[in-house]
Design an enzyme around this catalytic site. Structure first.
Site, PDB file in Angstrom:
ATOM      1  N   GLU A  29      65.185  14.941  14.548  1.00 32.63           N
ATOM      2  CA  GLU A  29      65.764  13.903  13.708  1.00 32.63           C
ATOM      3  C   GLU A  29      64.804  12.727  13.634  1.00 32.63           C
ATOM      4  OE1 GLU A  29      69.385  16.341  14.188  1.00 32.63           O
ATOM      5  OE2 GLU A  29      67.757  15.780  15.498  1.00 32.63           O
ATOM      6  N   SER A  54      60.049  16.535   7.028  1.00 29.34           N
ATOM      7  CA  SER A  54      59.601  15.376   7.797  1.00 29.34           C
ATOM      8  C   SER A  54      58.094  15.431   7.958  1.00 29.34           C
ATOM      9  CB  SER A  54      60.234  15.357   9.191  1.00 29.34           C
ATOM     10  OG  SER A  54      61.585  14.975   9.154  1.00 29.34           O
TER      11      SER A  54
END
Length: 388
Positions: free
Chosen positions: A90, A254
């Site tokens: 995350e 990401s």
């Protein structure tokens, strides 16, 4: 020259698990919680110096333990002589000798890392917090957050119990796009009267992304992470950057990037119902308009807010208020704050040439009761949408 550590095998295996589509898939919280802490005593040149000391001497197992409190894990690490960039399930973590940035999305419990972080810093001789910053955009799904993140008032209460010199701010309209900031007062620890090295951080938060812009970030596109970076145009933002990128399954993207002493990081949640992308960098520029145009052209957002933290003189910052001009967008907010060392510019904009596909009205942040912790790793949320 940067080097890349082998990817966390356990995290990779978990991330390859195929999950059935469920209600969480379209309700992922892309907007991140962002923590930045500067420690001392340390000379300015030591903070990002080429000799490892302080936080960069902390063992990887210690960081893994701290991140488990946040409910995320390390996917990969790249490093150079100045700092280490951790790509997380995350979002991201960046570690210098005397500074740490932790940025996490989803229902992570970022603030629960703070007590351990302080303890870890003390253990390597950094017994003073020179300044702490915590910030975030309004949540899309505040009711899903876990204590202490159910509301900004709860976050402020949690931080006030740890620090006695903090202040809290809100930028923007409470019933529209807005951004929260908590910061502690700076401590006087500098050993020299010479001017501070120039320090700027630009964060761009984008919602309601155009469908054509997010196609590379779905596994169905057939792109690897590197291919997605090239297809989207991310690889061309700073062509000399060393990029560590990751494509999540079934969607999400990401990356961390190293550019000498500087970094940039991008996280994308591509689902139409909760689409979001963030871009952040500490590259020092005299004018950020060209960079902002590049980033906006990649994601084609319906809404965009940009914050620029800078320790440059106030007269220069007033000049900065003329930045962030995007063709086809209308500014809805422009706010300037002068703080003791850092100054802040906040600008919110909406696209004027395209009808938004969903309302931009803010969800009210309501208090939440304590919830059961999520599984020991947060790969579920990374898989389900991850702006991770």
């Amino acid at each position: 020259m940067a080097h890349v550590d082998a990817q966390n095998e356990e995290a990779q295996v978990a991330l390859e698990v195929v999950l059935a589509d469920g209600p969480q898939y379209d309700t992922f919280e892309g907007p991140e919680k962002l923590l930045e802490v500067w420690f001392g005593p340390m000379d300015d040149e030591q903070i990002d110096g080429t000799t490892k000391s302080g936080l960069r001497t902390v063992a990887r197992a210690v960081w893994d333990e701290m991140l488990s409190l946040v409910k995320c894990q390390v996917l990969n690490v790249i490093s150079n002589e100045h700092f280490d960039a951790y790509l997380l399930s995350e979002s991201s973590m960046f570690v210098w000798n005397g500074r740490l940035i932790l940025k996490t999305c989803g229902t992570t419990t970022l603030l629960k890392a703070v007590p351990m972080l302080v303890k870890v810093a003390n253990g390597v001789g950094l017994d003073l917090i020179t300044q702490l910053f915590y910030s975030r955009k309004r949540f899309l799904f505040p009711e899903k957050q876990i204590v202490p993140h159910g509301s900004f008032s709860h976050e402020v209460q949690y931080l006030d119990e740890l620090f006695d010199n903090g202040s809290a701010y809100v930028m923007g309209k409470l019933n529209d796009e807005h951004w929260y900031l908590y910061m502690t007062a700076p401590s006087i620890t500098r050993k020299t009267s010479t001017p501070l090295p120039s320090d700027k951080t630009l964060e761009v938060l984008m919602g309601d992304l155009h469908p054509s812009a997010v196609k590379p970030f779905f596994k169905t596109s057939g792109f690897s992470a590197k291919e997605a970076s090239k297809a989207a145009g991310i690889a061309e933002i700073f062509p000399d950057a060393i990029i560590d990128d990751f494509a999540f399954d079934p969607c999400g993207y990401s990356c961390n990037a190293i550019i000498g002493k500087h970094y940039f990081t991008i996280h994308v949640t591509p689902q139409e119902s909760c689409s979001f992308a963030s871009f952040e960098t500490n590259v020092v520029l005299g004018d950020y308009n060209e960079l902002l145009r590049k980033v906006a052209a990649i994601f084609k957002p319906g809404t965009l807010s940009a914050t620029l933290f800078s320790n440059e003189p106030v007269d220069s910052m007033f000049h900065s208020t003329n930045q962030f001009d995007l063709e086809g967008y209308t500014k809805t907010e422009k706010i300037f704050y002068q703080f003791p060392i850092y100054n802040l510019l906040f600008v919110a904009q909406k696209e004027t040439t395209r009808s938004l596909r969903k309302s931009s009205t803010a969800c009210a942040e309501v208090p939440v009761v304590a919830q059961s912790p999520r599984p020991s790793t947060s790969v579920t949320s990374a898989l389900l949408a991850s702006s991770s």
